[in-house]
Design an enzyme around this catalytic site. Structure first.
Site, PDB file in Angstrom:
ATOM      1  CD  GLU A  61      35.358  32.756  43.565  1.00  0.00           C
ATOM      2  OE1 GLU A  61      34.935  33.745  44.203  1.00  0.00           O
ATOM      3  OE2 GLU A  61      34.790  31.650  43.579  1.00  0.00           O
ATOM      4  CG  ASP A  93      33.109  32.115  38.548  1.00  0.00           C
ATOM      5  OD1 ASP A  93      33.155  31.668  39.709  1.00  0.00           O
ATOM      6  OD2 ASP A  93      32.646  33.244  38.280  1.00  0.00           O
ATOM      7  CG  ASP A 150      34.756  38.094  43.777  1.00  0.00           C
ATOM      8  OD1 ASP A 150      33.541  38.201  43.532  1.00  0.00           O
ATOM      9  OD2 ASP A 150      35.431  37.101  43.464  1.00  0.00           O
ATOM     10  CE  LYS A 165      32.242  29.569  45.627  1.00  0.00           C
ATOM     11  NZ  LYS A 165      32.506  30.503  44.520  1.00  0.00           N
TER      12      LYS A 165
END
Length: 569
Positions: free
Chosen positions: A147, A8, A170, A70
């Protein structure tokens, strides 16, 4: 030798897991911790440091430390560390290299293969960049996994017999995803996904920072934004405040010697309550509503048909998140998975299915969806830049779809097929994925010859596009593979000096109206509309700087259309 791990790779933190005895096991890093800060830096010897060491030096050397990389993955942005500049791929690779090292040491086996999770709303450029980072780190990326799908896998492994509709919410450090899945007979079917790649816990931190900056300015007439070291301290304090307010009604923020005035040190001392924080971040929470609406609409599922809401991502620990979801969907979210570990565990389960450590009878069959529309550029009576949709967004993959088109000019013998991904009706405003030509079209009048175009899209993110001429059997194709390195995008022109262009005065009013609309809350909450409007404004400014009066008029018409459509709503 065959071990595949799940990773992850998060905005704020990174975790890894592996399947042992049929169950996911979280892997400890070299600091004997499961959670690794997603930070990369250069130490005093200009050597790379990763994880906790990099995060710890951020306070003292922010100019030599990178966080939240990211958010830039898939772009051409460069990140400065000291005197050097690095791409987001290069810095992400350093983080993945560290994961590879500690996983190999923990498992006493050389790790060279991984499943890496990404936000469901990542486009192909962002997915390609993630894979490229894995390759640079010495990892063969076996699968890119969304994800929310990973989180649902983590839940589903222990609930194989369940039949239910699951909404995965999420909210991570830097991105937000919402996905609707259906579970039945060991099948996990993704019905729809949506999200916001620029919404996460860091934005909640920023709201606290902005408030602190404003209060300090009012009291001391000092602008803390001009002091990078003060800003780093503020960022740290804001994050601590956010976490504290998840447990307590109020929190004191005290930073001694944050600034200096008339030679005397000044401290920042403020108290924030949970109510004030909730009010401060209301618009961020409300930005989660449009993606939820999109997912429900695209999946055809009503809120009352949802059986379980699963929270994923560290930012969902904020009480206001669960409170808002319950108010919006009339259902309290479940605590069925660990929000910090679920995605890594799900990636490990997918890895276990690939390597065979999860037996077929215990396995879950997964279907997913493509998060963005796929199509080609076509010419019609109104535009030479129309995006013709072949696979709409949120269609279950693997999928094959085809459409038939016609030649656009007399005696045309070649067709140029340009493939795009995105939601704009104008092809050029979407992501260009690739192109090819098909030759051998019999020369006839326009629209006399058909061109058949077929898209095949699979779970590995590979898109095969084939064009054929039914009358002759001639065909050509291209395979667009997220496992291949991305090509560099064309650099955008600097349009900041558009007002100096010769004809700028003629278009100043329309640009001012459009930029005002861009700040409207409705536009800020609608990522597709926001992107379309930003692109239209940029196109007009670029046309003005290039002194292309004809193109500027076309861009002006596009902006007028957007403005009129918005006000009609």
């Amino acid at each position: 030798m065959n071990t595949v791990i799940g990773i992850d790779l998060g905005t704020s933190t990174t975790e890894a897991a592996v399947i042992q005895n049929g169950k996911p096991l979280m892997i400890f890093n070299l600091d004997n911790e499961i959670i690794t800060p997603s930070a990369v830096g250069l130490n005093e010897n200009d050597e790379f440091v990763v994880g906790e060491k990099a995060r710890a030096q951020y306070l003292l050397s922010p100019e030599k430390t990178a966080i939240e990389v990211k958010r830039k993955i898939g772009t051409n942005d460069k990140i400065s560390l000291g005197k050097e500049q690095y791409t987001p791929v290069e810095l992400s690779a350093k983080l993945l290299e560290y994961v590879k090292t500690y996983a190999s040491e923990y498992l006493k086996s050389e790790i060279s293969r991984a499943v890496i999770s990404v936000p469901a709303y990542f486009d192909d450029l962002q997915r390609q960049a993630t894979v490229e980072a894995g390759k640079k780190a010495g990892l063969e990326v076996m699968r890119i996994l969304n994800e929310p799908t990973a989180a649902a896998l983590s839940y589903g492994l222990e609930h194989m017999e369940e039949e239910s509709h699951i909404l995965v919410y999420d909210l991570g450090g830097g991105t937000f995803d919402v996905t609707l899945l259906e579970m039945f007979d060991g099948v996990l079917e993704v019905k729809a996904s949506s999200g916001d790649n620029q919404l996460g816990g860091k934005d909640f931190d920023q709201k606290i920072m902005d408030w602190l900056i404003g209060e300090f300015q009012k009291k001391h007439e000092i602008d803390l934004t001009k002091d990078k070291f003060a800003m780093v301290k503020l960022k740290e304090a804001a994050e601590q405040c956010k976490k504290a307010l998840s447990q307590n009604h109020s929190h004191q923020i005290l930073i001694p010697m944050i600034a200096e005035k008339s030679g005397e040190p000044i401290a920042l001392d403020e108290t924030m309550t949970a109510e004030a924080f909730e009010e401060l971040t209301r618009e961020l929470i409300e930005r989660t509503h449009p993606p939820i609406d999109v997912v429900l609409a695209d999946s055809g599922i009503l809120p009352e048909d949802i059986d379980r809401i699963i929270l994923v991502g560290g930012s969902t620990r904020m009480p206001l998140v669960a409170k808002d979801i319950e108010a919006y969907l009339h259902m309290a979210p479940s605590q069925a998975v660990n929000p910090d570990y679920a995605v890594a565990e799900g990636a490990a389960i997918q890895a276990g299915i690939i390597e065979g450590s999860i037996h077929q009878e215990d396995s879950i069959i997964i279907t997913d969806v493509n998060p963005y529309t796929l199509g080609i550029r076509v010419v019609d009576n109104f535009s030479m830049d129309r995006m013709a949709v072949i696979i709409p967004r949120n269609v279950t993959i693997p999928v094959t779809r085809s459409e038939t088109y016609f030649t656009s000019s007399d005696n045309q013998t070649i067709a140029h097929i340009e493939v795009y991904q995105g939601e704009s009706s104008s092809a050029s405003r979407n992501h260009f994925l690739g192109d090819f030509e098909i030759h051998g079209i019999p020369p006839k009048k326009a629209k006399a010859e058909r061109i058949h175009v077929e898209f095949s899209y699979n779970l590995d993110g590979m898109l095969n596009v084939k064009a054929s001429i039914p009358s002759t059997g001639a065909d050509a194709s291209i395979e667009i593979n997220m496992m291949q390195e991305q090509t560099d995008e064309e650099e955008l022109m600097d349009v900041s000096k558009w007002k100096d262009a010769p004809n700028a005065g003629e278009f100043r009013t329309i640009i001012r109206r459009a930029e005002k609309l861009l700040k409207h809350p409705h536009v800020q909450n609608d990522m597709s509309l926001k992107e379309t409007l930003e692109t239209a404004i940029y196109d007009l400014k670029e046309a003005l700087i290039s002194e292309d009066q004809e193109l500027a008029k076309v861009c002006e018409s596009d902006l007028m259309y957007i403005l009129d459509e918005f006000h009609e709503e």
